[in-house]
Scaffold this motif. Structure first.
Motif, PDB file in Angstrom:
ATOM      1  N   THR A 170       0.590  -1.091   0.038  1.00 41.15           N
ATOM      2  CA  THR A 170       0.009  -0.013  -0.096  1.00 41.15           C
ATOM      3  C   THR A 170       0.791   1.387   0.006  1.00 41.15           C
ATOM      4  OG1 THR A 170      -0.182  -0.169   2.571  1.00 41.15           O
ATOM      5  CG2 THR A 170      -1.845  -1.221   1.237  1.00 41.15           C
ATOM      6  N   GLU A 171       2.006   1.145   0.600  1.00 45.10           N
ATOM      7  CA  GLU A 171       3.003   2.288   0.694  1.00 45.10           C
ATOM      8  C   GLU A 171       3.495   2.774  -0.728  1.00 45.10           C
ATOM      9  OE1 GLU A 171       5.500   5.240   2.037  1.00 45.10           O
ATOM     10  OE2 GLU A 171       3.769   4.171   3.151  1.00 45.10           O
ATOM     11  N   LEU A 172       3.871   1.658  -1.634  1.00 45.92           N
ATOM     12  CA  LEU A 172       4.195   1.972  -3.047  1.00 45.92           C
ATOM     13  C   LEU A 172       3.127   2.369  -3.844  1.00 45.92           C
ATOM     14  CD1 LEU A 172       6.256   2.060  -5.134  1.00 45.92           C
ATOM     15  CD2 LEU A 172       6.045  -0.691  -5.716  1.00 45.92           C
ATOM     16  N   ALA A 173       1.784   1.826  -3.367  1.00 41.13           N
ATOM     17  CA  ALA A 173       0.541   2.219  -4.198  1.00 41.13           C
ATOM     18  C   ALA A 173       0.443   3.845  -4.128  1.00 41.13           C
ATOM     19  CB  ALA A 173      -0.566   1.484  -3.935  1.00 41.13           C
ATOM     20  N   LYS A 174       0.483   4.255  -2.857  1.00 49.50           N
ATOM     21  CA  LYS A 174       0.363   5.541  -2.401  1.00 49.50           C
ATOM     22  C   LYS A 174       1.391   6.499  -3.045  1.00 49.50           C
ATOM     23  CE  LYS A 174       0.172   8.609   1.950  1.00 49.50           C
ATOM     24  NZ  LYS A 174       1.148   9.446   1.333  1.00 49.50           N
ATOM     25  N   ARG A 175       2.568   6.206  -3.157  1.00 52.29           N
ATOM     26  CA  ARG A 175       3.712   6.842  -3.920  1.00 52.29           C
ATOM     27  C   ARG A 175       3.173   7.092  -5.387  1.00 52.29           C
ATOM     28  NH1 ARG A 175       8.104   7.800  -0.732  1.00 52.29           N
ATOM     29  NH2 ARG A 175       8.252   6.339   1.109  1.00 52.29           N
ATOM     30  N   PHE A 176       2.596   6.229  -6.219  1.00 52.80           N
ATOM     31  CA  PHE A 176       2.294   6.083  -7.428  1.00 52.80           C
ATOM     32  C   PHE A 176       1.142   7.204  -7.711  1.00 52.80           C
ATOM     33  CE2 PHE A 176       4.337   2.105  -8.216  1.00 52.80           C
ATOM     34  CZ  PHE A 176       5.474   2.549  -9.555  1.00 52.80           C
ATOM     35  N   ILE A 177       0.105   7.059  -6.379  1.00 53.43           N
ATOM     36  CA  ILE A 177      -1.004   7.994  -6.481  1.00 53.43           C
ATOM     37  C   ILE A 177      -0.796   9.328  -6.286  1.00 53.43           C
ATOM     38  CG2 ILE A 177      -3.263   8.146  -5.416  1.00 53.43           C
ATOM     39  CD1 ILE A 177      -3.575   5.194  -4.833  1.00 53.43           C
ATOM     40  N   ASP A 178       0.218   9.484  -5.173  1.00 57.06           N
ATOM     41  CA  ASP A 178       0.466  10.739  -4.738  1.00 57.06           C
ATOM     42  C   ASP A 178       1.346  11.669  -6.102  1.00 57.06           C
ATOM     43  OD1 ASP A 178      -0.498  10.524  -2.368  1.00 57.06           O
ATOM     44  OD2 ASP A 178       1.237  10.269  -1.414  1.00 57.06           O
ATOM     45  N   ASN A 179       1.919  10.630  -6.776  1.00 58.37           N
ATOM     46  CA  ASN A 179       2.507  11.332  -7.844  1.00 58.37           C
ATOM     47  C   ASN A 179       1.820  11.577  -9.326  1.00 58.37           C
ATOM     48  OD1 ASN A 179       5.378  11.951  -9.051  1.00 58.37           O
ATOM     49  ND2 ASN A 179       4.909  10.178 -10.609  1.00 58.37           N
ATOM     50  N   GLY A 180       0.311  11.388  -9.030  1.00 57.45           N
ATOM     51  CA  GLY A 180      -0.586  11.713 -10.016  1.00 57.45           C
ATOM     52  C   GLY A 180      -1.129  10.728 -10.814  1.00 57.45           C
ATOM     53  N   TYR A 181      -0.869   9.296 -10.770  1.00 58.65           N
ATOM     54  CA  TYR A 181      -1.447   8.234 -11.379  1.00 58.65           C
ATOM     55  C   TYR A 181      -2.772   8.123 -10.658  1.00 58.65           C
ATOM     56  CZ  TYR A 181      -1.941   3.751 -13.837  1.00 58.65           C
ATOM     57  OH  TYR A 181      -2.542   2.724 -14.422  1.00 58.65           O
ATOM     58  N   PRO A 182      -3.825   7.590 -11.549  1.00 61.91           N
ATOM     59  CA  PRO A 182      -5.312   7.523 -10.862  1.00 61.91           C
ATOM     60  C   PRO A 182      -5.381   6.506  -9.852  1.00 61.91           C
ATOM     61  CG  PRO A 182      -5.214   7.891 -13.410  1.00 61.91           C
ATOM     62  CD  PRO A 182      -3.743   7.647 -12.971  1.00 61.91           C
ATOM     63  N   ASP A 183      -6.104   6.811  -8.708  1.00 61.61           N
ATOM     64  CA  ASP A 183      -6.150   5.579  -7.825  1.00 61.61           C
ATOM     65  C   ASP A 183      -7.044   4.466  -8.200  1.00 61.61           C
ATOM     66  OD1 ASP A 183      -6.830   4.341  -5.383  1.00 61.61           O
ATOM     67  OD2 ASP A 183      -7.847   6.072  -4.425  1.00 61.61           O
ATOM     68  N   SER A 184      -8.035   4.925  -9.194  1.00 59.19           N
ATOM     69  CA  SER A 184      -8.954   3.855  -9.816  1.00 59.19           C
ATOM     70  C   SER A 184      -8.263   2.796 -10.598  1.00 59.19           C
ATOM     71  CB  SER A 184      -9.931   4.439 -10.537  1.00 59.19           C
ATOM     72  OG  SER A 184      -9.155   5.251 -11.773  1.00 59.19           O
ATOM     73  N   ARG A 185      -6.789   3.152 -11.194  1.00 58.61           N
ATOM     74  CA  ARG A 185      -6.175   2.133 -11.880  1.00 58.61           C
ATOM     75  C   ARG A 185      -5.023   1.417 -11.199  1.00 58.61           C
ATOM     76  NH1 ARG A 185      -4.429   5.191 -17.599  1.00 58.61           N
ATOM     77  NH2 ARG A 185      -6.216   6.422 -17.705  1.00 58.61           N
ATOM     78  N   THR A 186      -5.200   1.667  -9.673  1.00 57.29           N
ATOM     79  CA  THR A 186      -3.998   1.190  -8.990  1.00 57.29           C
ATOM     80  C   THR A 186      -4.565   0.134  -8.049  1.00 57.29           C
ATOM     81  OG1 THR A 186      -2.989   3.279  -8.887  1.00 57.29           O
ATOM     82  CG2 THR A 186      -2.279   1.869  -7.391  1.00 57.29           C
ATOM     83  N   GLN A 187      -3.851  -0.806  -7.905  1.00 56.09           N
ATOM     84  CA  GLN A 187      -4.190  -2.167  -6.933  1.00 56.09           C
ATOM     85  C   GLN A 187      -3.030  -2.773  -6.243  1.00 56.09           C
ATOM     86  OE1 GLN A 187      -6.656  -4.959  -8.836  1.00 56.09           O
ATOM     87  NE2 GLN A 187      -6.845  -6.241  -7.001  1.00 56.09           N
ATOM     88  N   THR A 188      -3.206  -2.777  -4.893  1.00 58.04           N
ATOM     89  CA  THR A 188      -2.170  -3.508  -4.203  1.00 58.04           C
ATOM     90  C   THR A 188      -2.695  -4.984  -4.286  1.00 58.04           C
ATOM     91  OG1 THR A 188      -1.789  -1.648  -2.716  1.00 58.04           O
ATOM     92  CG2 THR A 188      -1.121  -3.606  -1.980  1.00 58.04           C
ATOM     93  N   ILE A 189      -1.705  -5.881  -4.379  1.00 62.06           N
ATOM     94  CA  ILE A 189      -1.649  -7.447  -4.342  1.00 62.06           C
ATOM     95  C   ILE A 189      -0.934  -8.049  -3.449  1.00 62.06           C
ATOM     96  CG2 ILE A 189      -2.729  -7.294  -6.686  1.00 62.06           C
ATOM     97  CD1 ILE A 189       0.113  -8.576  -7.693  1.00 62.06           C
ATOM     98  N   HIS A 190       0.135  -7.146  -2.836  1.00 64.30           N
ATOM     99  CA  HIS A 190       1.046  -7.728  -1.972  1.00 64.30           C
ATOM    100  C   HIS A 190       2.216  -8.535  -2.704  1.00 64.30           C
ATOM    101  CE1 HIS A 190      -1.883  -6.430   1.218  1.00 64.30           C
ATOM    102  NE2 HIS A 190      -0.784  -5.502   1.268  1.00 64.30           N
ATOM    103  N   TYR A 191       2.764  -9.398  -2.009  1.00 70.74           N
ATOM    104  CA  TYR A 191       3.693 -10.521  -2.307  1.00 70.74           C
ATOM    105  C   TYR A 191       3.402 -11.526  -1.699  1.00 70.74           C
ATOM    106  CZ  TYR A 191       7.994 -12.689  -4.047  1.00 70.74           C
ATOM    107  OH  TYR A 191       8.992 -13.632  -4.440  1.00 70.74           O
ATOM    108  N   GLY A 192       3.558 -12.796  -2.308  1.00 69.97           N
ATOM    109  CA  GLY A 192       3.121 -13.902  -1.682  1.00 69.97           C
ATOM    110  C   GLY A 192       4.030 -15.123  -1.559  1.00 69.97           C
ATOM    111  N   TYR A 193       3.553 -16.396  -1.288  1.00 65.63           N
ATOM    112  CA  TYR A 193       4.691 -17.331  -0.893  1.00 65.63           C
ATOM    113  C   TYR A 193       3.715 -18.707  -1.276  1.00 65.63           C
ATOM    114  CZ  TYR A 193       2.208 -19.138   3.321  1.00 65.63           C
ATOM    115  OH  TYR A 193       1.147 -19.369   3.899  1.00 65.63           O
ATOM    116  N   ASP A 194       4.481 -19.688  -1.472  1.00 67.45           N
ATOM    117  CA  ASP A 194       3.799 -21.101  -1.655  1.00 67.45           C
ATOM    118  C   ASP A 194       3.633 -21.709  -0.387  1.00 67.45           C
ATOM    119  OD1 ASP A 194       3.179 -23.808  -2.431  1.00 67.45           O
ATOM    120  OD2 ASP A 194       4.384 -23.592  -4.339  1.00 67.45           O
ATOM    121  N   ALA A 195       2.136 -21.894   0.015  1.00 67.65           N
ATOM    122  CA  ALA A 195       1.915 -22.457   1.368  1.00 67.65           C
ATOM    123  C   ALA A 195       2.282 -23.887   1.517  1.00 67.65           C
ATOM    124  CB  ALA A 195       0.486 -22.306   1.625  1.00 67.65           C
ATOM    125  N   THR A 196       2.341 -24.511   0.317  1.00 63.24           N
ATOM    126  CA  THR A 196       2.660 -25.988   0.236  1.00 63.24           C
ATOM    127  C   THR A 196       4.217 -26.195   0.443  1.00 63.24           C
ATOM    128  OG1 THR A 196       3.102 -26.210  -2.084  1.00 63.24           O
ATOM    129  CG2 THR A 196       0.849 -26.691  -1.293  1.00 63.24           C
TER     130      THR A 196
END
Length: 391
Positions: A170-196
């Motif tokens: 969300t911190e990186l998303a905020k930087r893009f949005i604060d820089n002028g990129y539309p909030d509506s086109r931005t989505q935070t998906i985080h980083y994952g891992y393989d639970a198995t």
């Protein structure tokens, strides 16, 4: 849908950092019936790997690429132009429906291809790459040059009118949005891992108190802060074992030398490169996982992979207070966000070694991570957004 997926990292096996995500993204896209064309650095037996993942691989062979290659930064700067040419050549025979880029480096090529081919583009930012350079010495990265690089990276979605931007925090998303990129086109998906591959483990099998860190061990991972903190832990608890899981880089070699200069008997072990599928075995030997990153725009914008994997296996964690991960993990009892102070950080590690958090807290966090950050969850979000844009 015919999809051009662009990346600057070797696809398989994952080499560290954000490279693991590409494998699971490809699997999700293929599962949905999409025809995936992967443009990436050359890898051994790419026809066999392409068959294994039911994709077509377009390998870049111009020069060696990779996290540990010589002249890495210069090669990264030159790669987008070569990548763009590869896709344009392929597009004379293949009618693509959309372009998906992994990381900022391939986003440069993807942005130019948007106008070349008149195709929708989704940019997936797994970090703020140039932001990590804030912790580099000024003689290595002059601040005038760094500021320009950081502005260029943050402006990529606006410059090329990206149809959507996915971010790791969300911190990186905020930087893009604060820089002028539309909030509506931005989505935070985080980083994952393989639970198995990262099952919960109740207790460490090691008798010696063990502190672990794994990753790519770049300059921004192991700076003066990490050296001083580990030195203080080794001095206060001489029996402590420090386990570094990953390729022994110049930064890791420097840390080892500096710590042993102060504490000759420091028990530091470097495993060398470990396959992604085997990392959990190493984590299972430890009692505390550490993230001793220095403060920078890059580290605050990151959603640190090792934090997710430590939590998944039930390992207590001490981390510097990084905004990107604090937003997700701030109320978890088994994760200690220390201070950007080596003495305080070392004290927190020693405290958790002596008095680990209850297993119930660690197990609850592991279940939360599995439910919210498994690669299947992350990649479904990415694929959903891609399909919405392409439609």
């Amino acid at each position: 849908m015919r999809l051009a997926l662009l990346t600057h990292e070797p696809f398989y096996p994952p080499s560290g950092g954000g490279s693991a995500e590409a494998v699971y993204l490809v699997e999700e896209m293929v599962r949905r019936g999409h025809e995936v064309h992967l443009f990436c650095p050359a890898l051994p037996d790419h026809p066999g790997i392409a068959e294994q993942f039911s994709i077509r691989i377009h390998p870049f062979t111009g020069w060696q690429m990779g996290r540990y290659t010589n002249l890495r930064s210069l090669k990264y700067l030159a790669y987008p132009r070569a990548l763009r040419k590869m896709v344009l050549k392929a597009a004379t025979e293949i009618e693509f429906d959309a372009i998906f880029s992994q990381h900022a480096i391939s986003a440069v090529a993807a942005g130019k291809l948007k106008s070349d081919l008149n195709l929708p583009v989704v940019m997936n930012f797994l970090d703020y790459l140039t932001g990590f350079m804030e912790s580099w010495p000024r003689w290595v990265m002059p601040r005038v040059i760094l500021n320009r690089l950081m502005r260029f990276e943050l402006n990529l979605p606006i410059r090329y009118d990206a149809d959507a931007v996915l971010t790791v925090s969300t911190e990186l998303a905020k930087r893009f949005i604060d820089n002028g990129y539309p909030d509506s086109r931005t989505q935070t998906i985080h980083y994952g891992y393989d639970a198995t591959l990262f099952p919960f483990s109740s207790t460490s099998s090691a008798l010696t108190p063990t502190v672990v860190m794994h990753g790519s061990f770049d300059t921004h991972h192991l700076g003066p802060f990490a050296i001083e903190a580990i030195t203080q832990i080794a001095r206060a608890k001489p029996e402590a074992h420090f386990l570094f899981i990953g390729k022994e880089t110049a930064a890791l070699e420097n840390l080892t030398k500096r710590v042993r200069r102060s504490v000759r008997s420091a028990n530091i072990q470097c495993t060398g490169f470990v396959d992604y599928k085997l990392i959990a075995d190493g984590l299972g030997q430890a009692h505390v996982g550490i993230i001793p990153y220095e403060s920078s725009v890059g580290t605050h914008s990151a959603f640190v992979a090792k934090m997710v994997e430590y939590a998944a296996v039930g390992l207590p964690v001490v981390s510097t207070p990084l905004s990107g991960v604090m937003a997700f993990f701030k109320n978890e009892a088994s994760i200690c966000f220390s201070k950007f102070d080596a003495t305080h950080f070392a004290g927190d590690v020693l405290r958790l070694l002596d008095a680990p958090p209850p297993e119930s807290d660690r197990q609850r966090l592991a279940k939360r991570v599995a439910a919210e950050l498994d690669w299947k969850v992350i990649c479904r979000k990415a694929a959903d957004r891609l399909e919405a844009v392409a439609s």
